[in-house]
Design an enzyme around this catalytic site. Structure first.
Site, PDB file in Angstrom:
ATOM      1  N   ASP A 158     -82.881  -7.074  60.794  1.00 36.87           N
ATOM      2  CA  ASP A 158     -83.084  -6.111  61.882  1.00 36.87           C
ATOM      3  C   ASP A 158     -82.030  -6.315  62.976  1.00 36.87           C
ATOM      4  OD1 ASP A 158     -83.902  -8.371  63.313  1.00 36.87           O
ATOM      5  OD2 ASP A 158     -86.022  -7.818  63.344  1.00 36.87           O
ATOM      6  N   GLU A 161     -81.409  -9.675  63.917  1.00 35.70           N
ATOM      7  CA  GLU A 161     -80.854 -10.470  62.828  1.00 35.70           C
ATOM      8  C   GLU A 161     -81.904 -11.353  62.166  1.00 35.70           C
ATOM      9  OE1 GLU A 161     -77.257 -11.984  65.112  1.00 35.70           O
ATOM     10  OE2 GLU A 161     -76.547 -10.124  64.217  1.00 35.70           O
ATOM     11  N   GLU A 311     -78.028 -12.951  78.578  1.00 34.73           N
ATOM     12  CA  GLU A 311     -78.714 -12.231  77.498  1.00 34.73           C
ATOM     13  C   GLU A 311     -80.201 -12.110  77.828  1.00 34.73           C
ATOM     14  OE1 GLU A 311     -79.511 -14.449  73.747  1.00 34.73           O
ATOM     15  OE2 GLU A 311     -78.394 -12.800  72.809  1.00 34.73           O
TER      16      GLU A 311
END
Ligand code: BGC
Length: 356
Positions: A158, A161, A311
């Protein structure tokens, strides 16, 4: 306080390689590559802020990467058609070196969503920049569309990952949007495949009135916001979209940012900047800017003194015991992450456009 809008543009441009590739994050070793997924959102963000040359350089890089692998694409289609499993050497990778080579170390490379997003972003590039395509794009668009049309039913990793044996709703949506986009600007019409994928999603990837992470799951994943914006698998005000976003709010958000999915343990499973921006983008699109503005403000608070966005932030972790092992393995959370900046710019623009 830095102007995060301008700073985001600077950070993205400063980290675009002369080849046109955008590095995922310059300070985090595993991310010193260009991901087709991240790069496509970055190019879209650059088009939105008027940096069309940057977007064009990325698209040109991506087109070359694919063109050099025409043989791989043809082989993938053939092997898949024979019902045989695809080896690592038979697929397009999810990330490449900035010079467009395969990375030496292994990765979870079989991911289809990025290529769908790329076809979608190319259409947006054409629309927003008003430029016609470079010669090398034309052939590549057909190649990628053939690849996706042949493989979309295959389980693959996905967008995080993970879960390679599943058929992921976000991935299907990205492929569907890419094929839909290139039907209007490419040489071929993919309307039938687009409809088949849409029907597939609605037959298999829905439970309890909302979209689900993957076929067979009943959980949500924050990437499902993509079914609203930008992929528009249903209209943004559709009941399924409404219920999906509602579940994301309940299951994946406390009071600040947005988690990826309930069981996420990557760096403990914190709150992701790009997903928080994505949720705000959806609210801006449905005409609820009052729900998007606090998300924008929350993101702005997560930037460091140089305006770098990470992130994720380790708030309200899903599982704190995983944070330290990941820090020991790969170092601190990636910062700046260019995709975080891209989605911040996208949200910022969506809010500017939804103004009174
Ligand atoms: C994320 C991917 C992303 C990559 C590079 C991974 O950890 O799961 O979605 O494309 O980092 O940013």
């Amino acid at each position: 306080m830095t102007d995060l809008y301008q700073r985001s543009i600077e950070i993205i441009l400063a980290n675009q390689h002369p080849s046109g590739a955008y590095i995922a994050s310059p300070n985090f070793a595993p991310y010193r590559y260009c991901w087709i997924r991240d790069g496509s959102f970055l190019a879209y963000a650059m088009d939105l802020v008027g940096e069309h040359s940057s977007a064009a350089r990325y698209h040109s890089w991506a087109a070359k990467v694919v063109n050099q692998r025409e043989e791989v694409v043809r082989r993938a289609i053939e092997i898949n058609g024979l019902g045989k499993p695809l080896a690592e050497s038979d697929i397009l990778h999810t990330r490449y070196t900035l010079e467009g080579k395969e990375a030496e170390e292994g990765w979870h490379n079989f991911q289809l969503d990025g290529y769908g997003t790329w076809l979608w972003a190319l259409g947006e590039h054409r629309r927003l920049s008003g430029r016609s395509f470079f010669k090398e794009y034309v052939h590549t668009i057909d190649l990628v569309a053939d690849y996706l049309s042949a493989l979309w039913r295959s389980p693959c990793y996905d967008c995080w990952e993970e879960f390679p044996d599943k058929i992921h709703t976000y991935t299907l949506a990205a492929v569907c949007a890419g094929l839909h986009a290139c039907s209007s600007y490419g040489n071929m019409d993919h309307t039938d495949t687009v409809q088949t994928i849409r029907d597939f999603i609605h037959a298999h990837n829905v439970a309890e009135g909302h979209y689900v992470k993957y076929m067979g799951s009943d959980e949500v994943d924050a990437s499902l916001i993509g079914l609203s914006v930008p992929y528009r698998v249903a209209t943004v005000s559709d009941a399924l979209i409404y219920k999906t976003v509602d579940r994301i709010e309940t299951d994946l958000r406390q009071n600040g940012g947005v988690h990826r999915y309930p069981g996420d343990t990557y760096y403990g499973g914190g709150e992701w900047i790009l997903l928080t921006a994505w949720l705000g983008w959806h609210y801006a699109e449905i005409g609820e800017p009052e729900r998007a503005v606090p998300l924008l403000k929350w993101i702005e608070k997560q930037a460091d003194e140089n305006g770098n966005l990470p992130e994720q932030v380790p708030n309200n972790l899903n599982n704190r015991s995983y944070l330290e092992p990941w820090c020991n393995r790969w170092g601190n959370i990636a910062q700046p992450l260019l995709w975080s900046h891209a989605n911040y710019l996208i949200l910022h623009t969506a809010l500017d456009q939804s103004g009174p």
